[in-house]
Design a protein around this motif. Structure first.
Motif, PDB file in Angstrom:
ATOM      1  N   LEU A  92       9.343   4.122 -11.141  1.00 31.04           N
ATOM      2  CA  LEU A  92       9.113   5.369 -11.228  1.00 31.04           C
ATOM      3  C   LEU A  92       9.603   6.335 -11.919  1.00 31.04           C
ATOM      4  CD1 LEU A  92       6.212   7.136 -10.945  1.00 31.04           C
ATOM      5  CD2 LEU A  92       6.975   7.432  -8.798  1.00 31.04           C
ATOM      6  N   GLY A  93       9.966   7.058 -13.179  1.00 33.53           N
ATOM      7  CA  GLY A  93      10.522   8.128 -12.824  1.00 33.53           C
ATOM      8  C   GLY A  93      10.661   8.767 -12.603  1.00 33.53           C
ATOM      9  N   ALA A  94      12.051   9.721 -12.931  1.00 31.92           N
ATOM     10  CA  ALA A  94      12.210  10.822 -11.629  1.00 31.92           C
ATOM     11  C   ALA A  94      11.133  11.911 -11.978  1.00 31.92           C
ATOM     12  CB  ALA A  94      13.837  11.532 -12.142  1.00 31.92           C
ATOM     13  N   GLU A  95      10.841  12.377 -13.077  1.00 31.39           N
ATOM     14  CA  GLU A  95      10.207  13.721 -13.468  1.00 31.39           C
ATOM     15  C   GLU A  95       8.473  13.059 -13.443  1.00 31.39           C
ATOM     16  OE1 GLU A  95      10.343  14.209 -18.441  1.00 31.39           O
ATOM     17  OE2 GLU A  95      12.695  14.703 -18.311  1.00 31.39           O
ATOM     18  N   GLU A  96       8.116  11.996 -13.343  1.00 35.33           N
ATOM     19  CA  GLU A  96       6.838  11.815 -13.105  1.00 35.33           C
ATOM     20  C   GLU A  96       7.105  11.899 -11.610  1.00 35.33           C
ATOM     21  OE1 GLU A  96       6.535   7.350 -14.788  1.00 35.33           O
ATOM     22  OE2 GLU A  96       5.010   8.331 -16.453  1.00 35.33           O
ATOM     23  N   ALA A  97       7.664  10.916 -10.732  1.00 37.01           N
ATOM     24  CA  ALA A  97       7.473  11.505  -9.464  1.00 37.01           C
ATOM     25  C   ALA A  97       7.499  12.756  -8.825  1.00 37.01           C
ATOM     26  CB  ALA A  97       9.363  10.000  -9.193  1.00 37.01           C
ATOM     27  N   ALA A  98       8.309  13.314  -9.991  1.00 33.95           N
ATOM     28  CA  ALA A  98       8.404  15.204  -9.280  1.00 33.95           C
ATOM     29  C   ALA A  98       7.128  15.743  -9.425  1.00 33.95           C
ATOM     30  CB  ALA A  98       9.503  15.559 -10.024  1.00 33.95           C
ATOM     31  N   ALA A  99       6.141  15.253 -10.722  1.00 41.00           N
ATOM     32  CA  ALA A  99       5.045  15.746 -10.868  1.00 41.00           C
ATOM     33  C   ALA A  99       4.007  15.109  -9.633  1.00 41.00           C
ATOM     34  CB  ALA A  99       4.784  15.437 -12.029  1.00 41.00           C
ATOM     35  N   LEU A 100       4.337  14.410  -8.379  1.00 41.63           N
ATOM     36  CA  LEU A 100       3.372  13.457  -7.802  1.00 41.63           C
ATOM     37  C   LEU A 100       3.071  13.974  -6.587  1.00 41.63           C
ATOM     38  CD1 LEU A 100       3.832   9.682  -7.727  1.00 41.63           C
ATOM     39  CD2 LEU A 100       1.589  11.305  -8.054  1.00 41.63           C
ATOM     40  N   PRO A 101       3.754  14.526  -5.619  1.00 43.66           N
ATOM     41  CA  PRO A 101       3.866  15.038  -4.128  1.00 43.66           C
ATOM     42  C   PRO A 101       2.588  16.297  -3.744  1.00 43.66           C
ATOM     43  CG  PRO A 101       5.704  15.022  -4.764  1.00 43.66           C
ATOM     44  CD  PRO A 101       5.261  15.345  -6.027  1.00 43.66           C
ATOM     45  N   VAL A 102       2.698  17.494  -4.559  1.00 46.94           N
ATOM     46  CA  VAL A 102       1.962  18.181  -3.746  1.00 46.94           C
ATOM     47  C   VAL A 102       0.636  17.932  -4.269  1.00 46.94           C
ATOM     48  CG1 VAL A 102       1.017  20.782  -3.735  1.00 46.94           C
ATOM     49  CG2 VAL A 102       4.095  20.344  -2.827  1.00 46.94           C
ATOM     50  N   SER A 103       0.584  18.259  -6.110  1.00 40.78           N
ATOM     51  CA  SER A 103      -1.152  17.785  -6.373  1.00 40.78           C
ATOM     52  C   SER A 103      -1.754  16.713  -5.677  1.00 40.78           C
ATOM     53  CB  SER A 103      -0.245  17.743  -8.367  1.00 40.78           C
ATOM     54  OG  SER A 103      -0.559  19.281  -8.530  1.00 40.78           O
ATOM     55  N   GLY A 104      -0.674  15.419  -5.921  1.00 46.40           N
ATOM     56  CA  GLY A 104      -0.951  13.867  -5.615  1.00 46.40           C
ATOM     57  C   GLY A 104      -1.327  14.262  -4.583  1.00 46.40           C
ATOM     58  N   CYS A 105      -0.682  14.562  -3.312  1.00 43.24           N
ATOM     59  CA  CYS A 105      -1.531  14.970  -1.388  1.00 43.24           C
ATOM     60  C   CYS A 105      -2.808  15.646  -1.651  1.00 43.24           C
ATOM     61  CB  CYS A 105      -0.493  15.513  -0.743  1.00 43.24           C
ATOM     62  SG  CYS A 105       0.472  14.542  -0.992  1.00 43.24           S
ATOM     63  N   ALA A 106      -2.520  16.472  -2.758  1.00 42.64           N
ATOM     64  CA  ALA A 106      -3.856  17.455  -3.149  1.00 42.64           C
ATOM     65  C   ALA A 106      -5.629  16.496  -3.442  1.00 42.64           C
ATOM     66  CB  ALA A 106      -3.937  18.319  -2.973  1.00 42.64           C
ATOM     67  N   ALA A 107      -4.716  16.214  -4.155  1.00 42.30           N
ATOM     68  CA  ALA A 107      -5.935  14.957  -5.070  1.00 42.30           C
ATOM     69  C   ALA A 107      -6.489  13.720  -4.178  1.00 42.30           C
ATOM     70  CB  ALA A 107      -5.667  14.523  -6.222  1.00 42.30           C
ATOM     71  N   LEU A 108      -5.611  13.361  -3.275  1.00 38.54           N
ATOM     72  CA  LEU A 108      -5.754  12.029  -2.353  1.00 38.54           C
ATOM     73  C   LEU A 108      -6.893  12.735  -1.359  1.00 38.54           C
ATOM     74  CD1 LEU A 108      -4.315   8.798  -1.773  1.00 38.54           C
ATOM     75  CD2 LEU A 108      -3.694  10.382  -0.273  1.00 38.54           C
ATOM     76  N   HIS A 109      -6.060  13.532  -0.680  1.00 35.70           N
ATOM     77  CA  HIS A 109      -7.092  14.236   0.681  1.00 35.70           C
ATOM     78  C   HIS A 109      -8.555  14.719  -0.396  1.00 35.70           C
ATOM     79  CE1 HIS A 109      -4.345  13.908   3.613  1.00 35.70           C
ATOM     80  NE2 HIS A 109      -3.212  14.683   2.462  1.00 35.70           N
TER      81      HIS A 109
END
Length: 326
Positions: free
Chosen positions: A119-136
């Motif tokens: 997982l590249g750094a840029e893709e990883a930086a795109a995940l936390p807030v939006s990814g967790c919102a999507a997951l929940h």
């Protein structure tokens, strides 16, 4: 270190690049040398102070660094840290005030996860807030199950493009709605039924077992009419112009109606944890989830990056990168 420092509430012009002292980690915290910082509409809200309640709940923003999502390398450890070492590559969320739009950021260890080489750094930086919102939104609020029909409104946006992939990974038949120029991006995510909402009302394809609304402005009554009698509506966000409540009006009404409705009407309040990051990483490593980085800006142009966000303009995720390549 260099950082984009908020001097007052306002537009991107209030966010100059300044020299700032290096953050110091407290108990349970680390300092991360930032490789990339992910941005979302929430950062724009904090910068502009909208809705008005933001200005009341977060006074004294002057001199703070905004931004939450980050990927980088552990630079220093605070007291009581276990499981991380200096030099570890990580991704996760920065602490408020010493945020990610800087060369170094402070972060709680329990909101970080090691970043794998896959997982590249840029893709990883795109995940936390939006990814967790999507997951929940998909798993907790909508409680999506295999075989259900799920509509994602705003399926090309920061949260929407991740929610569509997670729902698909969980076995749902996903319909993605977006504007004309974003249709191909949604198809590339593996969403086979994509609707251009400028040409067709996606709600006419109902009834759906779940609707995840990541930024539309459709009336609650209209959304509910496109659900099954026991379906779920999850309102993640909205960006109406000049709305006093800043898009929270529909969410508040949903919360009031939910106790007396057979349908589940959810105003999403998302949170982020190390466990959530691990769940997202499991999806990524299984080839079922991939964040789309639509634009990259160097730190020097971070204010310009923020100007490109909000009010439904976003496609995928925008990241700010440091000058030195990783």
């Amino acid at each position: 270190m260099r950082a984009l420092v908020q001097e007052r509430f306002g537009g991107p012009e209030t966010l100059p690049l300044r020299e700032r002292p290096m953050p110091q980690p407290g108990p349970g915290e680390v300092v991360v040398e930032v490789a990339a910082a992910g941005l979302d509409a929430g950062v724009v809200h904090l910068l502009e102070g909208r809705p008005a309640m933001v200005r009341l709940s977060r006074p004294g923003r002057e001199g703070r660094v905004l931004g939450s999502d980050l990927a980088g390398r552990v630079h220093a450890l605070g007291p009581g840290i276990e499981g991380f070492a200096v030099g570890d590559e990580v991704f996760g969320l920065a602490c408020s005030g010493d945020g990610s739009m800087a060369e170094f950021a402070r972060a709680r260890a329990d909101r970080l996860h090691r970043r794998p080489d896959t997982l590249g750094a840029e893709e990883a930086a795109a995940l936390p807030v939006s990814g967790c919102a999507a997951l929940h939104a998909v798993r907790d609020a909508a409680q999506v199950r295999p075989g259900q029909r799920v509509l994602v409104l705003g399926a090309a946006g920061g949260v929407g493009h991740l929610a569509a992939q997670i729902a698909r990974a969980d076995g749902a038949a996903v319909t993605g709605a977006c504007s004309t120029g974003k249709v191909e991006l949604v198809r590339e995510l593996g969403i086979t039924e994509v609707i251009d909402h400028t040409r067709e009302d996606p709600l006419e394809r109902g009834p759906f077992d779940a609707i995840i609304d990541t930024g539309g402005h459709r009336p609650l009554r209209r959304l509910r009419s496109a659900l099954t009698p026991t379906g779920a509506l999850v309102i993640v966000g909205s960006e109406p112009e000049r709305a006093i409540a800043g898009g929270l009006g529909r969410s508040a009404l949903a919360g009031l109606l939910n106790p007396v409705s057979r349908q589940r009407l959810v105003m999403l309040f998302s949170h982020e944890s190390q466990e959530d990051l691990a769940a997202l990483l499991d999806l990524v490593e299984g080839g079922r989830l991939r964040p789309t980085v639509s634009a990259r800006y160097p730190l020097e142009r971070g204010a310009e990056a923020l100007a490109s966000l909000g009010r439904g303009r976003g496609t995928g995720k925008v990241v700010v990168t440091m000058s030195e390549p990783w």
